[in-house]
Design a protein around this motif. Structure first.
Motif, PDB file in Angstrom:
ATOM      1  N   MET A   1      18.023  -5.145  -5.876  1.00 20.95           N
ATOM      2  CA  MET A   1      18.067  -4.753  -4.461  1.00 20.95           C
ATOM      3  C   MET A   1      19.507  -4.597  -4.001  1.00 20.95           C
ATOM      4  O   MET A   1      20.346  -5.421  -4.309  1.00 20.95           O
ATOM      5  N   GLN A   2      19.788  -3.547  -3.270  1.00 20.02           N
ATOM      6  CA  GLN A   2      21.118  -3.323  -2.727  1.00 20.02           C
ATOM      7  C   GLN A   2      21.105  -3.626  -1.232  1.00 20.02           C
ATOM      8  O   GLN A   2      20.104  -3.433  -0.543  1.00 20.02           O
ATOM      9  N   PHE A   3      22.230  -4.098  -0.730  1.00 16.59           N
ATOM     10  CA  PHE A   3      22.333  -4.340   0.696  1.00 16.59           C
ATOM     11  C   PHE A   3      22.327  -3.027   1.453  1.00 16.59           C
ATOM     12  O   PHE A   3      22.817  -2.010   0.960  1.00 16.59           O
TER      13      PHE A   3
ATOM     14  N   ASP B   1      31.754 -15.331  -7.747  1.00 15.28           N
ATOM     15  CA  ASP B   1      31.388 -15.260  -6.334  1.00 15.28           C
ATOM     16  C   ASP B   1      30.597 -13.994  -6.081  1.00 15.28           C
ATOM     17  O   ASP B   1      30.558 -13.088  -6.911  1.00 15.28           O
ATOM     18  N   GLU B   2      29.946 -13.945  -4.945  1.00 13.74           N
ATOM     19  CA  GLU B   2      29.218 -12.758  -4.512  1.00 13.74           C
ATOM     20  C   GLU B   2      29.028 -12.831  -3.009  1.00 13.74           C
ATOM     21  O   GLU B   2      29.382 -13.830  -2.369  1.00 13.74           O
TER      22      GLU B   2
ATOM     23  N   PRO C   1      22.386 -10.483  -3.197  1.00 15.36           N
ATOM     24  CA  PRO C   1      22.270  -9.061  -3.531  1.00 15.36           C
ATOM     25  C   PRO C   1      20.966  -8.708  -4.229  1.00 15.36           C
ATOM     26  O   PRO C   1      20.534  -7.562  -4.184  1.00 15.36           O
ATOM     27  N   GLU C   2      20.329  -9.711  -4.880  1.00 16.60           N
ATOM     28  CA  GLU C   2      19.054  -9.456  -5.564  1.00 16.60           C
ATOM     29  C   GLU C   2      17.857  -9.625  -4.636  1.00 16.60           C
ATOM     30  O   GLU C   2      16.718  -9.447  -5.059  1.00 16.60           O
TER      31      GLU C   2
ATOM     32  N   THR D   1      15.516 -19.748 -11.607  1.00 20.26           N
ATOM     33  CA  THR D   1      14.964 -18.637 -10.830  1.00 20.26           C
ATOM     34  C   THR D   1      16.039 -17.660 -10.352  1.00 20.26           C
ATOM     35  O   THR D   1      15.734 -16.708  -9.639  1.00 20.26           O
ATOM     36  N   GLY D   2      17.303 -17.923 -10.717  1.00 13.94           N
ATOM     37  CA  GLY D   2      18.362 -16.981 -10.391  1.00 13.94           C
ATOM     38  C   GLY D   2      19.161 -17.282  -9.138  1.00 13.94           C
ATOM     39  O   GLY D   2      20.064 -16.516  -8.786  1.00 13.94           O
ATOM     40  N   LEU D   3      18.884 -18.400  -8.475  1.00 13.97           N
ATOM     41  CA  LEU D   3      19.630 -18.738  -7.263  1.00 13.97           C
ATOM     42  C   LEU D   3      20.968 -19.387  -7.618  1.00 13.97           C
ATOM     43  O   LEU D   3      21.083 -20.071  -8.637  1.00 13.97           O
ATOM     44  N   PRO D   4      21.998 -19.193  -6.780  1.00  9.62           N
ATOM     45  CA  PRO D   4      23.306 -19.820  -7.053  1.00  9.62           C
ATOM     46  C   PRO D   4      23.211 -21.344  -6.996  1.00  9.62           C
ATOM     47  O   PRO D   4      22.558 -21.903  -6.117  1.00  9.62           O
TER      48      PRO D   4
END
Length: 295
Positions: A1-3, A217-218, A244-245, A280-283
């Motif tokens: 997904m893109q912002f 970072d993101e 971003p995802e 699950t991909g979370l920071p």
């Protein structure tokens, strides 16, 4: 997904999600990198480096902590598409072609450069300390290795002291890559960028473009302010962010008390650092770094 690429797009996406926002007058609709020539120029964006990749397939450069700037041959713009109020002398002899780069003033000078290039009226004395560091040629049909060589030629032909090409180099393997990273960080840099030699230019977040930092970072989209408890009673306890995802998580670390009292606005973008990701991909162990200035 893109912002979404404009504040209005962000606002619409949040309203669809059922999150209320301030009045629309606080948001500005700006086409993403809309060109004065009528051609839309988008940016190529990096993904985090992955250990299973072979650094020998990439050209490596220092990641510059500056302000992204896109040149369409006539107008210098932020990633959002808003024109940058650069002095006429700074842009009048830039090549008449699409350029992508960073407005940079050296290591540890992000705040000074950001203030200079975001001012509505350019101040020559401040702009003389800014360099336009090229790192890509949008819409070129050449693979990146050839684009990198072309940028060196453009800089040499222009003879503009403030127009420079980001230095690209080779690393043989992962050990050499991390040695290079340690050297850059020890000298005050923030990390590395790796670009596949054979990659064609393409807009959006790309597997061919990677970034490597000691702590990655993101940017996250602020969805809501979560109330604090205990000593943060009556203040912001955490920001509900969208990654971003498209995933959501609460960011509660790294904030000064003044920012908890006046937190970043809903709909704004903030940068956070993290150490790792969950299954699950979370920071994991995420900490607030800065608000991304509106452009």
């Amino acid at each position: 997904m893109q912002f979404p690429h404009s504040f209005d797009d962000r606002r619409r996406s949040l309203l669809v999600a059922g999150i209320s926002l301030p009045s629309a007058g606080l948001f500005t609709t700006i086409p993403f990198a809309a060109s004065a020539t009528g051609v839309s120029v988008q940016a190529m964006l990096a993904k985090p480096w992955q250990a299973n990749l072979d650094p020998a397939d990439y050209l490596v450069s220092e990641k510059l902590d500056g302000v992204r700037a896109l040149w369409d041959g006539k107008v210098l713009r932020f990633r959002s598409g808003r024109p940058i109020a650069a002095p006429a002398w700074f842009v009048k002899d830039l090549p008449a072609m699409f350029l992508d780069g960073e407005l940079w003033g050296g290591r540890h000078r992000f705040d000074q450069v950001s203030g200079t290039v975001r001012a509505s009226e350019p101040l020559d004395g401040q702009w003389h300390a800014v360099r336009y560091m090229l790192f890509d040629l949008p819409q070129s049909s050449d693979p990146f290795a050839q684009r990198a060589a072309h940028m060196q030629e453009l800089v040499a032909q222009s003879r503009l002291p403030w127009l420079q090409a980001v230095e690209q180099g080779d690393v043989a393997d992962s050990a050499a890559l991390h040695q290079r990273l340690r050297g850059v960080v020890a000298a005050g840099g923030e990390g590395l960028v790796l670009h596949r030699r054979d990659a064609l230019w393409a807009p959006g977040r790309s597997d061919a473009l990677r970034k490597l930092k000691p702590l990655p970072d993101e940017e996250g989209l602020v969805l809501a302010h979560l109330p604090g408890t205990g000593k943060y009673q009556g203040k912001m306890g955490a920001l509900l962010l969208q990654t971003p995802e498209g995933q959501r998580f609460a960011l509660g670390s790294g904030f000064a008390d003044a920012m908890r009292a006046q937190p970043p606005a809903v709909g704004s973008l903030v940068t956070y650092r993290y150490r790792d990701r969950t299954a699950t991909g979370l920071p994991k162990f995420a900490s607030f770094l800065r608000v991304r200035d509106a452009e």
